[in-house]
Design a protein around this motif. Structure first.
Motif, PDB file in Angstrom:
ATOM      1  N   ILE A 116       0.837  -1.193   0.000  1.00 26.99           N
ATOM      2  CA  ILE A 116       0.000   0.000   0.000  1.00 26.99           C
ATOM      3  C   ILE A 116       0.876   1.250   0.000  1.00 26.99           C
ATOM      4  CG2 ILE A 116      -1.818   1.240   1.238  1.00 26.99           C
ATOM      5  CD1 ILE A 116      -2.528  -1.476   2.567  1.00 26.99           C
ATOM      6  N   SER A 117       0.606   2.158  -0.945  1.00 22.72           N
ATOM      7  CA  SER A 117       1.287   3.454  -0.987  1.00 22.72           C
ATOM      8  C   SER A 117       0.238   4.564  -0.972  1.00 22.72           C
ATOM      9  CB  SER A 117       2.160   3.563  -2.242  1.00 22.72           C
ATOM     10  OG  SER A 117       1.354   3.740  -3.397  1.00 22.72           O
ATOM     11  N   ALA A 118       0.692   5.802  -1.019  1.00 24.26           N
ATOM     12  CA  ALA A 118      -0.235   6.934  -1.009  1.00 24.26           C
ATOM     13  C   ALA A 118      -1.068   6.992  -2.277  1.00 24.26           C
ATOM     14  CB  ALA A 118       0.550   8.234  -0.837  1.00 24.26           C
ATOM     15  N   THR A 119      -0.617   6.355  -3.339  1.00 25.78           N
ATOM     16  CA  THR A 119      -1.310   6.474  -4.633  1.00 25.78           C
ATOM     17  C   THR A 119      -1.799   5.149  -5.200  1.00 25.78           C
ATOM     18  OG1 THR A 119       0.799   6.286  -5.822  1.00 25.78           O
ATOM     19  CG2 THR A 119       0.051   8.511  -5.240  1.00 25.78           C
ATOM     20  N   GLU A 120      -1.470   4.017  -4.558  1.00 28.28           N
ATOM     21  CA  GLU A 120      -1.750   2.739  -5.213  1.00 28.28           C
ATOM     22  C   GLU A 120      -1.924   1.619  -4.187  1.00 28.28           C
ATOM     23  OE1 GLU A 120       0.098   0.515  -9.133  1.00 28.28           O
ATOM     24  OE2 GLU A 120       1.488   1.304  -7.640  1.00 28.28           O
ATOM     25  N   ILE A 121      -2.819   0.682  -4.530  1.00 32.01           N
ATOM     26  CA  ILE A 121      -2.954  -0.571  -3.786  1.00 32.01           C
ATOM     27  C   ILE A 121      -2.467  -1.681  -4.714  1.00 32.01           C
ATOM     28  CG2 ILE A 121      -4.498  -2.122  -2.543  1.00 32.01           C
ATOM     29  CD1 ILE A 121      -6.493   0.221  -2.374  1.00 32.01           C
ATOM     30  N   THR A 122      -1.479  -2.436  -4.290  1.00 27.67           N
ATOM     31  CA  THR A 122      -0.880  -3.472  -5.131  1.00 27.67           C
ATOM     32  C   THR A 122      -1.139  -4.846  -4.520  1.00 27.67           C
ATOM     33  OG1 THR A 122       0.865  -1.952  -5.839  1.00 27.67           O
ATOM     34  CG2 THR A 122       1.239  -4.299  -6.210  1.00 27.67           C
ATOM     35  N   LEU A 123      -1.719  -5.724  -5.332  1.00 31.58           N
ATOM     36  CA  LEU A 123      -1.974  -7.099  -4.913  1.00 31.58           C
ATOM     37  C   LEU A 123      -0.918  -7.997  -5.544  1.00 31.58           C
ATOM     38  CD1 LEU A 123      -3.875  -9.300  -3.644  1.00 31.58           C
ATOM     39  CD2 LEU A 123      -5.027  -9.375  -5.879  1.00 31.58           C
ATOM     40  N   TYR A 124      -0.268  -8.834  -4.732  1.00 32.02           N
ATOM     41  CA  TYR A 124       0.772  -9.737  -5.236  1.00 32.02           C
ATOM     42  C   TYR A 124       0.174 -11.099  -5.579  1.00 32.02           C
ATOM     43  CZ  TYR A 124       4.680  -6.631  -4.605  1.00 32.02           C
ATOM     44  OH  TYR A 124       5.560  -5.589  -4.753  1.00 32.02           O
ATOM     45  N   GLY A 125       0.687 -11.690  -6.685  1.00 33.58           N
ATOM     46  CA  GLY A 125       0.176 -12.956  -7.194  1.00 33.58           C
ATOM     47  C   GLY A 125       0.622 -14.151  -6.377  1.00 33.58           C
ATOM     48  N   ASN A 126       0.108 -15.316  -6.777  1.00 33.76           N
ATOM     49  CA  ASN A 126       0.387 -16.531  -6.006  1.00 33.76           C
ATOM     50  C   ASN A 126       1.521 -17.378  -6.576  1.00 33.76           C
ATOM     51  OD1 ASN A 126      -1.582 -17.014  -8.172  1.00 33.76           O
ATOM     52  ND2 ASN A 126      -1.577 -19.122  -7.478  1.00 33.76           N
ATOM     53  N   GLN A 127       2.059 -17.014  -7.755  1.00 35.43           N
ATOM     54  CA  GLN A 127       3.119 -17.823  -8.357  1.00 35.43           C
ATOM     55  C   GLN A 127       4.449 -17.097  -8.454  1.00 35.43           C
ATOM     56  OE1 GLN A 127       2.212 -20.165 -11.843  1.00 35.43           O
ATOM     57  NE2 GLN A 127       0.018 -19.897 -11.546  1.00 35.43           N
ATOM     58  N   VAL A 153      -6.986 -13.575  -5.724  1.00 33.72           N
ATOM     59  CA  VAL A 153      -5.545 -13.539  -6.011  1.00 33.72           C
ATOM     60  C   VAL A 153      -5.260 -14.375  -7.253  1.00 33.72           C
ATOM     61  CG1 VAL A 153      -3.251 -14.146  -5.143  1.00 33.72           C
ATOM     62  CG2 VAL A 153      -4.966 -13.191  -3.587  1.00 33.72           C
ATOM     63  N   GLN A 154      -5.825 -15.558  -7.298  1.00 36.21           N
ATOM     64  CA  GLN A 154      -5.632 -16.428  -8.459  1.00 36.21           C
ATOM     65  C   GLN A 154      -6.310 -15.871  -9.695  1.00 36.21           C
ATOM     66  OE1 GLN A 154      -7.203 -19.892  -6.246  1.00 36.21           O
ATOM     67  NE2 GLN A 154      -5.266 -20.901  -6.723  1.00 36.21           N
ATOM     68  N   GLN A 155      -7.484 -15.283  -9.521  1.00 31.99           N
ATOM     69  CA  GLN A 155      -8.242 -14.769 -10.656  1.00 31.99           C
ATOM     70  C   GLN A 155      -7.587 -13.544 -11.278  1.00 31.99           C
ATOM     71  OE1 GLN A 155     -12.159 -13.335  -9.615  1.00 31.99           O
ATOM     72  NE2 GLN A 155     -12.889 -13.431 -11.720  1.00 31.99           N
ATOM     73  N   TRP A 156      -7.103 -12.643 -10.443  1.00 34.13           N
ATOM     74  CA  TRP A 156      -6.589 -11.377 -10.951  1.00 34.13           C
ATOM     75  C   TRP A 156      -5.087 -11.381 -11.226  1.00 34.13           C
ATOM     76  CZ3 TRP A 156      -9.329  -8.337  -6.440  1.00 34.13           C
ATOM     77  CH2 TRP A 156     -10.706  -8.284  -6.704  1.00 34.13           C
ATOM     78  N   ALA A 157      -4.324 -12.116 -10.444  1.00 31.20           N
ATOM     79  CA  ALA A 157      -2.856 -11.978 -10.524  1.00 31.20           C
ATOM     80  C   ALA A 157      -2.148 -13.306 -10.656  1.00 31.20           C
ATOM     81  CB  ALA A 157      -2.341 -11.241  -9.283  1.00 31.20           C
ATOM     82  N   ASN A 158      -2.824 -14.315 -11.212  1.00 27.25           N
ATOM     83  CA  ASN A 158      -2.250 -15.657 -11.251  1.00 27.25           C
ATOM     84  C   ASN A 158      -0.928 -15.718 -11.997  1.00 27.25           C
ATOM     85  OD1 ASN A 158      -2.299 -18.531 -10.821  1.00 27.25           O
ATOM     86  ND2 ASN A 158      -2.899 -18.754 -12.954  1.00 27.25           N
ATOM     87  N   GLU A 206     -12.930  -0.689  -5.597  1.00 24.79           N
ATOM     88  CA  GLU A 206     -13.994  -1.634  -5.925  1.00 24.79           C
ATOM     89  C   GLU A 206     -13.482  -3.068  -5.862  1.00 24.79           C
ATOM     90  OE1 GLU A 206     -17.055  -2.694  -9.606  1.00 24.79           O
ATOM     91  OE2 GLU A 206     -15.974  -0.788  -9.595  1.00 24.79           O
ATOM     92  N   GLN A 207     -12.281  -3.288  -6.396  1.00 18.71           N
ATOM     93  CA  GLN A 207     -11.701  -4.626  -6.322  1.00 18.71           C
ATOM     94  C   GLN A 207     -11.311  -4.979  -4.890  1.00 18.71           C
ATOM     95  OE1 GLN A 207      -8.810  -3.709  -9.552  1.00 18.71           O
ATOM     96  NE2 GLN A 207      -9.274  -5.782 -10.271  1.00 18.71           N
ATOM     97  N   LEU A 208     -10.808  -3.998  -4.151  1.00 21.38           N
ATOM     98  CA  LEU A 208     -10.423  -4.253  -2.763  1.00 21.38           C
ATOM     99  C   LEU A 208     -11.604  -4.788  -1.961  1.00 21.38           C
ATOM    100  CD1 LEU A 208      -8.286  -3.995  -0.486  1.00 21.38           C
ATOM    101  CD2 LEU A 208      -9.196  -1.700  -0.061  1.00 21.38           C
ATOM    102  N   CYS A 209     -12.788  -4.259  -2.222  1.00 19.03           N
ATOM    103  CA  CYS A 209     -13.973  -4.706  -1.490  1.00 19.03           C
ATOM    104  C   CYS A 209     -14.301  -6.174  -1.759  1.00 19.03           C
ATOM    105  CB  CYS A 209     -15.175  -3.836  -1.860  1.00 19.03           C
ATOM    106  SG  CYS A 209     -15.036  -2.127  -1.294  1.00 19.03           S
TER     107      CYS A 209
END
Length: 514
Positions: free
Chosen positions: A395-406, A426-431, A441-444
């Motif tokens: 998490i930064s002041a400008t962005e939320i970053t989700l890390y993948g599973n692989q 996690v698998q669906q978005w960043a596999n 919206e995605q965070l929710c």
């Protein structure tokens, strides 16, 4: 006595394998030997000999009384693989797997999974072995129709290993096994992954590394001894192969170098070498988890920063981010080694680091210690987690970053080494990605049972701005937030690939969750 068909996969050292009828085969690093069922064998080797032994079993999957799938097996005696010929005539069959690094990675994963108790984990290990076996069969059977052709080609490979110090040409090798040059080259590359002369040079250069470590012979003599008739050509090929010159390689195996290794300090320190400088960043600070309080800092964000007289390095190691920091400008200061491996290949990075710094004897202990730690932690977490899901956010002041599973800094540790279950988003978005940016919206929709978070201060206009997300209703409504299962972790510890970093990730996870 081998009760079932078996493979001997040699990962280090050398030795011999003897059959009951006194037919022998030399064992060397990089060899895979098939041993048919019912054969009495003896394996002899130096203290450095290391190998995997894999026995072929027929697996039976059934549902037991507890309504859980179980896997049982019995030795495979019949229906041997397609590459097997007459075992009475040829008791041992040498096979090849290319690339070799992929073979080792697969076997390491299979080995780490041997202690798995959950049936899904057991099934995953079976699938990994099936994939390894499929590649082995394909590389050693198709396009080489005749067993005699296969045997002759393997004989050619053995000839190269035993006569690397003599002049060798592709025409002579092809003629010896009665194949055309083009057919020989095509089949040779399919088996070894290399063109014939590249394979010859690799054998010569591996031998030269040993001579550089163990002898005081002149470079000219070493070049001659391993089959190069020109010292200059030997030196050029050696640097292409290892990343450093022969002289520097020898020096590092005799004495410790003063090393500058920006964002590779983790690997250097894991091998017992303290770097003369440690990387720092104007926003992120230094890698405090390494405990290098007495080592001066070098701020890579100052693109014109220089060394002072007290910390000029003798050797520089750079990863693939060197251009971002304009670090190639130091090539004129000291010999520079460029690390080409991806961060997820941390074992390969560690091995390459050890090779160029003369610490090869420490590598396996470091890797084994990490893997033992991961296996133990995985067992503890399995008892506690029971299918609960996990996600990691930067998490930064400008962005939320989700890390993948692989891929990435955390996925391989969380979800592969420790066997935690990623939330399905996690698998669906960043596999297939290391990381992706997500909106509110995605965070929710990220309803993971547990969240690990770290804060990136890079884009913060004032202290604490990166934490403003925690005040939003979207954040407060997340299940992990409501249940108190959000864990803040150190940024530099988790945003690194090194073995020390990964070990401390495991410590954090156990502290929070087990």
């Amino acid at each position: 006595m081998t009760s079932s068909h078996a493979f001997i996969v040699v990962t280090g050292g050398h030795g011999l394998i003897h059959s009951v009828d006194n037919r022998d085969m030399r064992l060397e690093k990089g060899m895979i030997v098939f041993v048919p069922a019912g054969l009495s064998i003896v394996i002899e080797g130096s203290t450095e000999l290391q190998y995997y032994r894999l026995e072929l079993m027929v697996a039976e999957v059934k549902e037991d009384t507890a309504s859980r799938l179980s896997i049982t097996g019995k030795p495979m005696h019949q229906e041997p693989p397609a590459f097997i010929s007459d075992s009475d005539r040829l008791p041992f069959i040498e096979l090849n797997y290319s690339p070799w690094s992929s073979c080792l990675t697969s076997l390491e994963q299979i080995m780490r999974g041997q202690t798995a108790h959950d049936w899904l984990d057991q099934w995953e290990i079976q699938l990994r072995f099936q994939e390894w076996f499929r590649v082995l069969l394909r590389q050693n059977d198709p396009e080489i129709k005749s067993p005699a052709d296969r045997a002759r080609l393997q004989s050619s490979i053995r000839y190269i290993r035993e006569h690397y110090d003599q002049p060798i040409t592709v025409d002579e090798l092809a003629a010896e096994v009665r194949l055309s040059r083009s057919s020989y080259t095509r089949q040779f590359k399919r088996i070894t992954g290399k063109l014939p002369l590249d394979y010859v040079n690799a054998v010569r250069l591996e031998r030269s590394k040993l001579l550089l470590q163990l002898t005081d012979d002149r470079l000219h003599d070493i070049a001659q001894n391993v089959g190069f008739n020109n010292e200059y050509y030997f030196g050029r090929r050696f640097k292409q192969y290892t990343g450093v010159s022969p002289g520097l390689y020898r020096r590092h195996h005799r004495q410790e170098a003063r090393v500058f290794a920006p964002y590779l300090e983790d690997f250097v320190l894991a091998l017992g070498i303290k770097p003369i400088l440690q990387t720092s960043h104007c926003s992120w600070g230094r890698q405090q988890y390494l405990g290098l309080e007495d080592v001066p800092e070098f701020d890579v964000t100052q693109l014109d920063a220089r060394f002072n007289e007290t910390n000029i390095p003798e050797f520089i190691m750079l990863n693939n981010g060197y251009q971002r920091w304009n670090l190639e400008r130091f090539e004129q200061v000291a010999p520079t080694f460029y690390m080409e491996h991806q961060g997820e290949e941390w074992r390969s990075i560690l091995k390459s680091t050890a090779d160029v710094l003369g610490k090869v004897n420490r590598v396996q202990n470091v890797i084994d210690a990490y893997e033992d730690k991961a296996v133990e932690a995985k067992g503890q977490l399995a008892r506690y987690m029971r299918g609960q899901t996990v996600a990691f956010l930067r998490i930064s002041a400008t962005e939320i970053t989700l890390y993948g599973n692989q891929y990435g800094y955390v996925g391989p540790v969380l979800y592969q080494d420790l066997g935690l279950t990623p939330h399905f988003r996690v698998q669906q978005w960043a596999n297939q990605s290391r990381r992706i940016s997500i909106g509110l919206e995605q965070l929710c929709q990220l309803e993971a049972d547990h969240l690990f978070i770290t804060f990136d201060t890079m884009d913060s206009a004032h202290p604490g701005e990166e934490r403003k997300l925690l005040e939003r209703d979207e954040w407060k409504r997340l299940p992990a937030v409501k249940s108190g299962h959000v864990y803040e972790v150190d940024f530099m510890t988790w945003m690194n690939y090194g073995v020390i970093s990964h070990g401390k990730k495991i410590d954090d996870i156990l502290r929070f969750m087990a």
